[in-house]
Design a protein around this motif. Sequence first.
Motif, PDB file in Angstrom:
ATOM      1  N   VAL A  71       9.732  -3.426   0.399  1.00 51.12           N
ATOM      2  CA  VAL A  71       9.554  -2.108  -0.212  1.00 51.12           C
ATOM      3  C   VAL A  71       9.283  -2.364  -1.685  1.00 51.12           C
ATOM      4  N   ALA A  72       8.269  -1.690  -2.226  1.00 53.96           N
ATOM      5  CA  ALA A  72       7.844  -1.883  -3.613  1.00 53.96           C
ATOM      6  C   ALA A  72       8.090  -0.591  -4.370  1.00 53.96           C
ATOM      7  N   LEU A  73       9.043  -0.611  -5.271  1.00 53.55           N
ATOM      8  CA  LEU A  73       9.518   0.585  -5.946  1.00 53.55           C
ATOM      9  C   LEU A  73       8.947   0.676  -7.349  1.00 53.55           C
ATOM     10  N   TRP A 123       5.780   6.026  -4.912  1.00 51.43           N
ATOM     11  CA  TRP A 123       5.169   6.602  -6.099  1.00 51.43           C
ATOM     12  C   TRP A 123       6.215   6.849  -7.175  1.00 51.43           C
ATOM     13  N   LEU A 124       5.781   7.389  -8.307  1.00 53.23           N
ATOM     14  CA  LEU A 124       6.649   7.619  -9.460  1.00 53.23           C
ATOM     15  C   LEU A 124       7.878   8.433  -9.069  1.00 53.23           C
ATOM     16  N   ARG A 125       9.059   7.911  -9.424  1.00 53.73           N
ATOM     17  CA  ARG A 125      10.329   8.605  -9.207  1.00 53.73           C
ATOM     18  C   ARG A 125      10.495   9.035  -7.754  1.00 53.73           C
ATOM     19  N   PHE A 126       9.991   8.200  -6.855  1.00 58.54           N
ATOM     20  CA  PHE A 126      10.160   8.458  -5.421  1.00 58.54           C
ATOM     21  C   PHE A 126      11.603   8.129  -5.042  1.00 58.54           C
ATOM     22  N   PRO A 127      12.313   8.997  -4.334  1.00 59.16           N
ATOM     23  CA  PRO A 127      13.726   8.735  -4.031  1.00 59.16           C
ATOM     24  C   PRO A 127      13.917   7.420  -3.260  1.00 59.16           C
ATOM     25  N   SER A 164       0.843  -1.193   0.000  1.00 56.48           N
ATOM     26  CA  SER A 164       0.000   0.000   0.000  1.00 56.48           C
ATOM     27  C   SER A 164       0.878   1.242   0.000  1.00 56.48           C
ATOM     28  N   PHE A 165       0.319   2.330  -0.532  1.00 59.78           N
ATOM     29  CA  PHE A 165       0.953   3.636  -0.402  1.00 59.78           C
ATOM     30  C   PHE A 165       0.725   4.223   0.992  1.00 59.78           C
ATOM     31  N   ASP A 166      -0.181   3.656   1.758  1.00 56.31           N
ATOM     32  CA  ASP A 166      -0.597   4.192   3.051  1.00 56.31           C
ATOM     33  C   ASP A 166       0.173   3.491   4.177  1.00 56.31           C
TER      34      ASP A 166
END
Length: 250
Positions: A182-184, A162-166, A139-141
């Motif tokens: 962690v899902a990148l 999310w997109l291009r998240f460091p 989840s993003f949450d």
Amino acid sequence: MIFEQTPTVIGHRGAGSGDVPVPGRGTVAENTLASILAAAETGLSWVEIDVTRTSDDRLVLRHDPTGPDGNFLVEGTAEASGLPSLEEIFAATPTDIALDLDVKTVLEDAVDAPSRRTGALLLPLLRREAKRRRLMVTSFDPGLLVFLRDELPEVPVGLLTWLRFPLWHGVSAAAGLGLQAVALHTASCGFEHPDTRLRSLEHNVATAHKAGLDVMVWCPKAAEAARYADAGVDAMVVNEVPGVLAALGR
């Protein structure tokens, strides 16, 4: 470790996002039983699905907060949505197919009674289903993930970025929260968008592994699959299922 094979290939929303042509099945829609079964027929042991809640405290499969008619799902009933319910999918999906639930929390989770929030509705279903099949939740949450981490530690949880998240934030956040993965997003990994601030993906994956995290990537194209495998990722959530399998020699 969560995954039995490195890298495990996971079907995105079943056999891929959108409407996917499948030999012998015609076109199958994402987040449906037909799409899940089509992915399994290619040899996948894991499939990812999206889950969100409706006004009558049901969980349905849908990536967006709105249904096909444009109405917000949390403002209508599960039956009115016409979408498959999570209970139906659990019951109909063969138990040898492992499921990664990408849980989409909603704005109302900030204000509704705790018993009506997405995590609370999901918990008893997960607890029951975890006795039958392998599961994980992404989840993003982070609030949802921490809740499930504490309430149901036998089901692994992973932070979606999310997109291009460091990556230096994503990996450290997942480790600091005590998550298992962690899902990148593929756009964060430096292959598609080189970033001089980003150390190699191999370095980031090795650091995540040292922190006890599995590393998932979504959604690399078939042409890039071997590069991700060489970098040591544990799983890839993909749309191009046959192409990725071929690129990995499977």
